[in-house]
Design a protein around this motif. Sequence first.
Motif, PDB file in Angstrom:
ATOM      1  N   ARG A   1       0.820  -1.212   0.000  1.00 16.36           N
ATOM      2  CA  ARG A   1       0.000   0.000   0.000  1.00 16.36           C
ATOM      3  C   ARG A   1       0.852   1.260   0.000  1.00 16.36           C
ATOM      4  O   ARG A   1       0.519   2.248  -0.650  1.00 16.36           O
ATOM      5  CB  ARG A   1      -0.915  -0.014   1.224  1.00 16.36           C
ATOM      6  CG  ARG A   1      -1.900   1.120   1.264  1.00 16.36           C
ATOM      7  CD  ARG A   1      -2.832   1.000   2.445  1.00 16.36           C
ATOM      8  NE  ARG A   1      -2.122   1.020   3.701  1.00 16.36           N
ATOM      9  CZ  ARG A   1      -1.903   2.116   4.423  1.00 16.36           C
ATOM     10  NH1 ARG A   1      -2.332   3.270   3.998  1.00 16.36           N
ATOM     11  NH2 ARG A   1      -1.255   2.055   5.556  1.00 16.36           N
ATOM     12  N   ASP A   2       1.953   1.263   0.705  1.00 15.85           N
ATOM     13  CA  ASP A   2       2.858   2.414   0.747  1.00 15.85           C
ATOM     14  C   ASP A   2       4.141   2.146  -0.027  1.00 15.85           C
ATOM     15  O   ASP A   2       5.156   2.797   0.215  1.00 15.85           O
ATOM     16  CB  ASP A   2       3.199   2.766   2.204  1.00 15.85           C
ATOM     17  CG  ASP A   2       1.971   3.183   2.985  1.00 15.85           C
ATOM     18  OD1 ASP A   2       1.087   3.808   2.383  1.00 15.85           O
ATOM     19  OD2 ASP A   2       1.904   2.879   4.193  1.00 15.85           O
ATOM     20  N   GLY A   3       4.117   1.210  -0.954  1.00 13.04           N
ATOM     21  CA  GLY A   3       5.316   0.791  -1.662  1.00 13.04           C
ATOM     22  C   GLY A   3       5.660   1.659  -2.857  1.00 13.04           C
ATOM     23  O   GLY A   3       5.036   2.700  -3.127  1.00 13.04           O
ATOM     24  N   LEU A   4       6.662   1.205  -3.571  1.00 10.35           N
ATOM     25  CA  LEU A   4       7.182   1.960  -4.714  1.00 10.35           C
ATOM     26  C   LEU A   4       6.169   2.061  -5.848  1.00 10.35           C
ATOM     27  O   LEU A   4       6.067   3.096  -6.514  1.00 10.35           O
ATOM     28  CB  LEU A   4       8.469   1.306  -5.208  1.00 10.35           C
ATOM     29  CG  LEU A   4       9.619   1.272  -4.203  1.00 10.35           C
ATOM     30  CD1 LEU A   4      10.781   0.470  -4.759  1.00 10.35           C
ATOM     31  CD2 LEU A   4      10.046   2.672  -3.843  1.00 10.35           C
ATOM     32  N   TRP A   5       5.423   0.990  -6.092  1.00  9.36           N
ATOM     33  CA  TRP A   5       4.438   0.989  -7.176  1.00  9.36           C
ATOM     34  C   TRP A   5       3.345   2.019  -6.896  1.00  9.36           C
ATOM     35  O   TRP A   5       2.995   2.827  -7.756  1.00  9.36           O
ATOM     36  CB  TRP A   5       3.866  -0.412  -7.322  1.00  9.36           C
ATOM     37  CG  TRP A   5       2.898  -0.611  -8.443  1.00  9.36           C
ATOM     38  CD1 TRP A   5       2.894   0.036  -9.647  1.00  9.36           C
ATOM     39  CD2 TRP A   5       1.803  -1.522  -8.462  1.00  9.36           C
ATOM     40  NE1 TRP A   5       1.852  -0.427 -10.418  1.00  9.36           N
ATOM     41  CE2 TRP A   5       1.172  -1.387  -9.711  1.00  9.36           C
ATOM     42  CE3 TRP A   5       1.303  -2.440  -7.567  1.00  9.36           C
ATOM     43  CZ2 TRP A   5       0.065  -2.126 -10.071  1.00  9.36           C
ATOM     44  CZ3 TRP A   5       0.203  -3.185  -7.936  1.00  9.36           C
ATOM     45  CH2 TRP A   5      -0.407  -3.032  -9.172  1.00  9.36           C
ATOM     46  N   ALA A   6       2.804   2.015  -5.685  1.00  9.57           N
ATOM     47  CA  ALA A   6       1.759   2.978  -5.315  1.00  9.57           C
ATOM     48  C   ALA A   6       2.317   4.404  -5.297  1.00  9.57           C
ATOM     49  O   ALA A   6       1.634   5.352  -5.693  1.00  9.57           O
ATOM     50  CB  ALA A   6       1.182   2.615  -3.947  1.00  9.57           C
TER      51      ALA A   6
ATOM     52  N   LYS B   1     -10.340  13.600 -10.486  1.00  8.55           N
ATOM     53  CA  LYS B   1     -10.560  12.947  -9.203  1.00  8.55           C
ATOM     54  C   LYS B   1      -9.327  12.132  -8.859  1.00  8.55           C
ATOM     55  O   LYS B   1      -8.734  11.496  -9.725  1.00  8.55           O
ATOM     56  CB  LYS B   1     -11.775  12.028  -9.268  1.00  8.55           C
ATOM     57  CG  LYS B   1     -13.068  12.760  -9.511  1.00  8.55           C
ATOM     58  CD  LYS B   1     -14.222  11.800  -9.574  1.00  8.55           C
ATOM     59  CE  LYS B   1     -15.506  12.537  -9.873  1.00  8.55           C
ATOM     60  NZ  LYS B   1     -16.631  11.606 -10.011  1.00  8.55           N
ATOM     61  N   SER B   2      -8.956  12.175  -7.606  1.00  6.94           N
ATOM     62  CA  SER B   2      -7.806  11.356  -7.211  1.00  6.94           C
ATOM     63  C   SER B   2      -8.274   9.916  -7.055  1.00  6.94           C
ATOM     64  O   SER B   2      -9.343   9.645  -6.509  1.00  6.94           O
ATOM     65  CB  SER B   2      -7.196  11.876  -5.905  1.00  6.94           C
ATOM     66  OG  SER B   2      -8.113  11.700  -4.856  1.00  6.94           O
ATOM     67  N   ASN B   3      -7.499   9.016  -7.564  1.00 10.25           N
ATOM     68  CA  ASN B   3      -7.810   7.593  -7.513  1.00 10.25           C
ATOM     69  C   ASN B   3      -6.946   6.920  -6.467  1.00 10.25           C
ATOM     70  O   ASN B   3      -5.793   7.300  -6.271  1.00 10.25           O
ATOM     71  CB  ASN B   3      -7.564   6.936  -8.870  1.00 10.25           C
ATOM     72  CG  ASN B   3      -8.422   7.543  -9.959  1.00 10.25           C
ATOM     73  OD1 ASN B   3      -9.551   7.917  -9.712  1.00 10.25           O
ATOM     74  ND2 ASN B   3      -7.875   7.652 -11.150  1.00 10.25           N
ATOM     75  N   GLU B   4      -7.499   5.915  -5.849  1.00 10.79           N
ATOM     76  CA  GLU B   4      -6.719   5.115  -4.905  1.00 10.79           C
ATOM     77  C   GLU B   4      -5.691   4.325  -5.714  1.00 10.79           C
ATOM     78  O   GLU B   4      -6.038   3.679  -6.693  1.00 10.79           O
ATOM     79  CB  GLU B   4      -7.653   4.162  -4.147  1.00 10.79           C
ATOM     80  CG  GLU B   4      -7.018   3.433  -3.005  1.00 10.79           C
ATOM     81  CD  GLU B   4      -6.651   4.335  -1.843  1.00 10.79           C
ATOM     82  OE1 GLU B   4      -5.698   3.987  -1.135  1.00 10.79           O
ATOM     83  OE2 GLU B   4      -7.293   5.376  -1.658  1.00 10.79           O
ATOM     84  N   PRO B   5      -4.417   4.388  -5.348  1.00 13.88           N
ATOM     85  CA  PRO B   5      -3.408   3.662  -6.135  1.00 13.88           C
ATOM     86  C   PRO B   5      -3.588   2.155  -6.012  1.00 13.88           C
ATOM     87  O   PRO B   5      -4.048   1.645  -4.991  1.00 13.88           O
ATOM     88  CB  PRO B   5      -2.084   4.110  -5.510  1.00 13.88           C
ATOM     89  CG  PRO B   5      -2.433   4.599  -4.165  1.00 13.88           C
ATOM     90  CD  PRO B   5      -3.838   5.108  -4.235  1.00 13.88           C
ATOM     91  N   HIS B   6      -3.238   1.455  -7.081  1.00 19.09           N
ATOM     92  CA  HIS B   6      -3.308  -0.008  -7.083  1.00 19.09           C
ATOM     93  C   HIS B   6      -2.127  -0.559  -6.304  1.00 19.09           C
ATOM     94  O   HIS B   6      -1.002  -0.095  -6.450  1.00 19.09           O
ATOM     95  CB  HIS B   6      -3.271  -0.545  -8.512  1.00 19.09           C
ATOM     96  CG  HIS B   6      -4.409  -0.054  -9.351  1.00 19.09           C
ATOM     97  ND1 HIS B   6      -5.704  -0.446  -9.144  1.00 19.09           N
ATOM     98  CD2 HIS B   6      -4.443   0.816 -10.382  1.00 19.09           C
ATOM     99  CE1 HIS B   6      -6.488   0.149 -10.019  1.00 19.09           C
ATOM    100  NE2 HIS B   6      -5.747   0.928 -10.787  1.00 19.09           N
ATOM    101  N   SER B   7      -2.399  -1.562  -5.493  1.00 18.77           N
ATOM    102  CA  SER B   7      -1.334  -2.205  -4.733  1.00 18.77           C
ATOM    103  C   SER B   7      -1.803  -3.587  -4.299  1.00 18.77           C
ATOM    104  O   SER B   7      -2.986  -3.908  -4.388  1.00 18.77           O
ATOM    105  CB  SER B   7      -0.966  -1.377  -3.503  1.00 18.77           C
ATOM    106  OG  SER B   7      -2.084  -1.278  -2.646  1.00 18.77           O
TER     107      SER B   7
END
Length: 167
Positions: free
Chosen positions: A27-32, A108-114
């Motif tokens: 959730r807090d990683g590099l991809w997100a 709109k801000s989207n929740e990042p995929h993780s």
Amino acid sequence: MTKLFRILAASFAGTLIYVLISITCGRDGLWADGQLREQKRLLSARTEEILKINNSLELEYTALKKDPDVIAAFARKLGYVRDGEKIVKINGLIPAEQFSFETGRPLKSNEPHSLPEWFCKITGILMFFVVYLYLFLADFRGNAKFAKKKKSKLNVRGMAVYDLPQV
């Protein structure tokens, strides 16, 4: 290998896999983080566009408030005329530009995929069990080979000698 070593090594491997997956895909990683940075870049660009539109509207507002020539030109665009002016309508011409400013569509801000946290944890636990089982089987296989070697006979000048541990 001792049981404590197997547990520590398996715990280290499981924790390492959990941490690596969490850092890269959690959730807090590099991809997100990359996805959030891209959203920030888009929002910043959109904010700059809106600020430019706002500045031009403020200039136009100030000009409409204070400059009589601008007020007259604006009134003409709306179809008003001064006293004594004559209106001439010409058919077939495209009407004057309307006064609508395109501010675009809202972003709109989207929740990042993780990967979900439970997946990272289960992967770490599975790695613990795989490494522990591997070390257990390697130790079991090593003890079986060592036991065979212990019972081997050595021939020293025609005499059979048994290789036994000393007490």
